[in-house]
Design a protein around this motif. Structure first.
Motif, short mmCIF file in Angstrom:
data_model
loop_
_atom_site.label_atom_id
_atom_site.label_comp_id
_atom_site.label_asym_id
_atom_site.label_seq_id
_atom_site.Cartn_x
_atom_site.Cartn_y
_atom_site.Cartn_z
N SER A 1 2.18 1.47 -46.52
CA SER A 1 1.73 2.67 -45.82
C SER A 1 2.73 3.18 -44.81
CB SER A 1 0.40 2.38 -45.11
OG SER A 1 -0.56 1.97 -46.04
N ASP A 2 3.77 2.38 -44.55
CA ASP A 2 4.80 2.76 -43.58
C ASP A 2 4.18 3.06 -42.21
OD1 ASP A 2 7.44 3.28 -42.74
OD2 ASP A 2 7.22 5.42 -43.13
N VAL A 3 3.36 2.11 -41.71
CA VAL A 3 2.61 2.35 -40.48
C VAL A 3 3.17 1.61 -39.26
CG1 VAL A 3 0.47 2.86 -41.68
CG2 VAL A 3 0.95 0.50 -41.00
N MET A 4 4.22 0.81 -39.42
CA MET A 4 4.71 0.03 -38.29
C MET A 4 6.22 -0.13 -38.42
SD MET A 4 3.37 -3.75 -37.07
CE MET A 4 1.72 -3.22 -36.64
N ARG A 5 6.86 -0.31 -37.29
CA ARG A 5 8.29 -0.59 -37.26
C ARG A 5 8.50 -2.02 -36.78
NH1 ARG A 5 7.81 3.07 -39.99
NH2 ARG A 5 8.70 5.15 -39.84
N LEU A 6 9.69 -2.54 -36.98
CA LEU A 6 10.00 -3.91 -36.61
C LEU A 6 9.74 -4.16 -35.13
CD1 LEU A 6 11.04 -6.66 -37.51
CD2 LEU A 6 13.36 -5.83 -37.09
N ARG A 7 10.05 -3.20 -34.29
CA ARG A 7 9.87 -3.40 -32.84
C ARG A 7 8.40 -3.61 -32.47
NH1 ARG A 7 11.07 2.76 -31.11
NH2 ARG A 7 8.98 3.48 -31.52
N ALA A 8 7.45 -3.14 -33.29
CA ALA A 8 6.03 -3.37 -33.06
C ALA A 8 5.52 -4.57 -33.85
CB ALA A 8 5.22 -2.13 -33.42
N PHE A 9 6.10 -4.82 -35.01
CA PHE A 9 5.65 -5.92 -35.86
C PHE A 9 5.83 -7.27 -35.17
CE2 PHE A 9 6.47 -9.13 -39.16
CZ PHE A 9 5.29 -9.05 -39.88
N THR A 10 7.00 -7.50 -34.60
CA THR A 10 7.29 -8.80 -33.99
C THR A 10 6.30 -9.14 -32.88
OG1 THR A 10 9.61 -8.62 -34.62
CG2 THR A 10 9.09 -10.15 -32.81
N PRO A 11 6.07 -8.28 -31.89
CA PRO A 11 5.09 -8.65 -30.87
C PRO A 11 3.66 -8.74 -31.42
CG PRO A 11 6.04 -6.49 -30.38
CD PRO A 11 6.78 -7.05 -31.55
N ALA A 12 3.35 -7.98 -32.47
CA ALA A 12 2.02 -8.09 -33.07
C ALA A 12 1.81 -9.47 -33.67
CB ALA A 12 1.81 -7.00 -34.12
N VAL A 13 2.82 -10.01 -34.34
CA VAL A 13 2.71 -11.35 -34.91
C VAL A 13 2.59 -12.38 -33.79
CG1 VAL A 13 3.90 -13.12 -36.27
CG2 VAL A 13 3.92 -10.73 -37.03
N HIS A 14 3.42 -12.27 -32.76
CA HIS A 14 3.31 -13.20 -31.63
C HIS A 14 1.91 -13.12 -31.00
CE1 HIS A 14 7.23 -15.04 -31.22
NE2 HIS A 14 7.82 -13.86 -31.41
N GLY A 15 1.39 -11.92 -30.84
CA GLY A 15 0.06 -11.76 -30.26
C GLY A 15 -1.01 -12.40 -31.12
N PHE A 16 -0.90 -12.23 -32.42
CA PHE A 16 -1.84 -12.86 -33.34
C PHE A 16 -1.78 -14.38 -33.20
CE2 PHE A 16 -2.43 -15.02 -37.40
CZ PHE A 16 -3.74 -14.70 -37.67
N LEU A 17 -0.57 -14.94 -33.25
CA LEU A 17 -0.44 -16.39 -33.15
C LEU A 17 -0.92 -16.91 -31.79
CD1 LEU A 17 2.99 -16.84 -34.96
CD2 LEU A 17 0.71 -17.40 -35.86
N ASP A 18 -0.63 -16.18 -30.72
CA ASP A 18 -1.12 -16.57 -29.40
C ASP A 18 -2.64 -16.63 -29.38
OD1 ASP A 18 1.49 -16.65 -28.47
OD2 ASP A 18 1.36 -14.71 -27.42
N THR A 19 -3.29 -15.62 -29.95
CA THR A 19 -4.75 -15.57 -29.96
C THR A 19 -5.33 -16.71 -30.79
OG1 THR A 19 -4.70 -13.18 -29.66
CG2 THR A 19 -6.75 -14.13 -30.47
N VAL A 20 -4.77 -16.96 -31.96
CA VAL A 20 -5.26 -18.07 -32.78
C VAL A 20 -5.07 -19.39 -32.03
CG1 VAL A 20 -4.89 -19.37 -34.91
CG2 VAL A 20 -4.94 -16.87 -34.96
#
Length: 180
Positions: free
Chosen positions: A33-52
């Motif tokens: 869908s081309d909805v995210m860029r790398l600069r947003a993807f990386t912190p999103a993954v870290h945020g997910f892992l932090d929450t889990v």
């Protein structure tokens, strides 16, 4: 809270002996869908892992990247339907030159997930990474091609499940039964 934020919070709450995650959201659709860029993807993954990890600090966790999808390996999305030939197929419409501007491809996402897991696993020995191409890769594609160039058919899903069971729960896998 976003849909993936709800899923992340729900993932962090219930007790669990092990977990497998696709980075908390459907990463192939992020590219499609081309909805995210790398600069947003990386912190999103870290945020997910932090929450889990807030809810499951020592539970073995396996981050699994996307399976092989040739149309998106090195070409950013979005995808567009292609009805040429009388059946629905998909093609990537992005420009590979725009990868340097942070547009995502499956290879970029896999590299970033592997980097994040490698970095975090230095302090989190229960965090593991599985490259989705080990579940369905080039040899699988040659034998069981993606009918629409994106989605596996039932035989492809079976192959993915068999490979996941072997790699995640088999000898040396992150969810293997410990004996001794």
């Amino acid at each position: 809270m976003t849909r993936s934020g709800v899923a992340t919070a729900a993932t962090a709450d219930p007790p669990s002996n092990f977990g497998a995650a696709a980075s908390g959201f459907d990463r192939i659709n992020i590219v499609n869908s081309d909805v995210m860029r790398l600069r947003a993807f990386t912190p999103a993954v870290h945020g997910f892992l932090d929450t889990v990890r807030e809810g499951h600090p020592t539970t073995p966790l396996l981050v699994v990247s996307a399976i092989l999808c040739p149309v998106q390996e090195d070409t950013p999305g979005p995808l567009a339907p292609d009805l040429e030939g009388g059946s629905l197929r998909f093609k990537a419409t992005g420009d590979p030159a725009e990868r340097t501007a942070g547009r995502l491809t499956l290879n970029i996402i896999r590299d970033e997930l592997a980097r994040i897991v490698e970095q975090r696993s230095a302090d989190d020995p229960n965090l593991h990474y599985l490259d989705g191409r080990d579940l369905y890769g080039a040899a699988d594609y040659a034998e069981l091609p993606l009918p629409d160039e994106v989605h596996p058919d039932p035989a492809g899903h079976r192959r993915i499940a068999e490979n996941f069971a072997r790699l995640a729960f088999g000898d040396g896998g992150p969810f293997a039964t410990k004996t001794g």
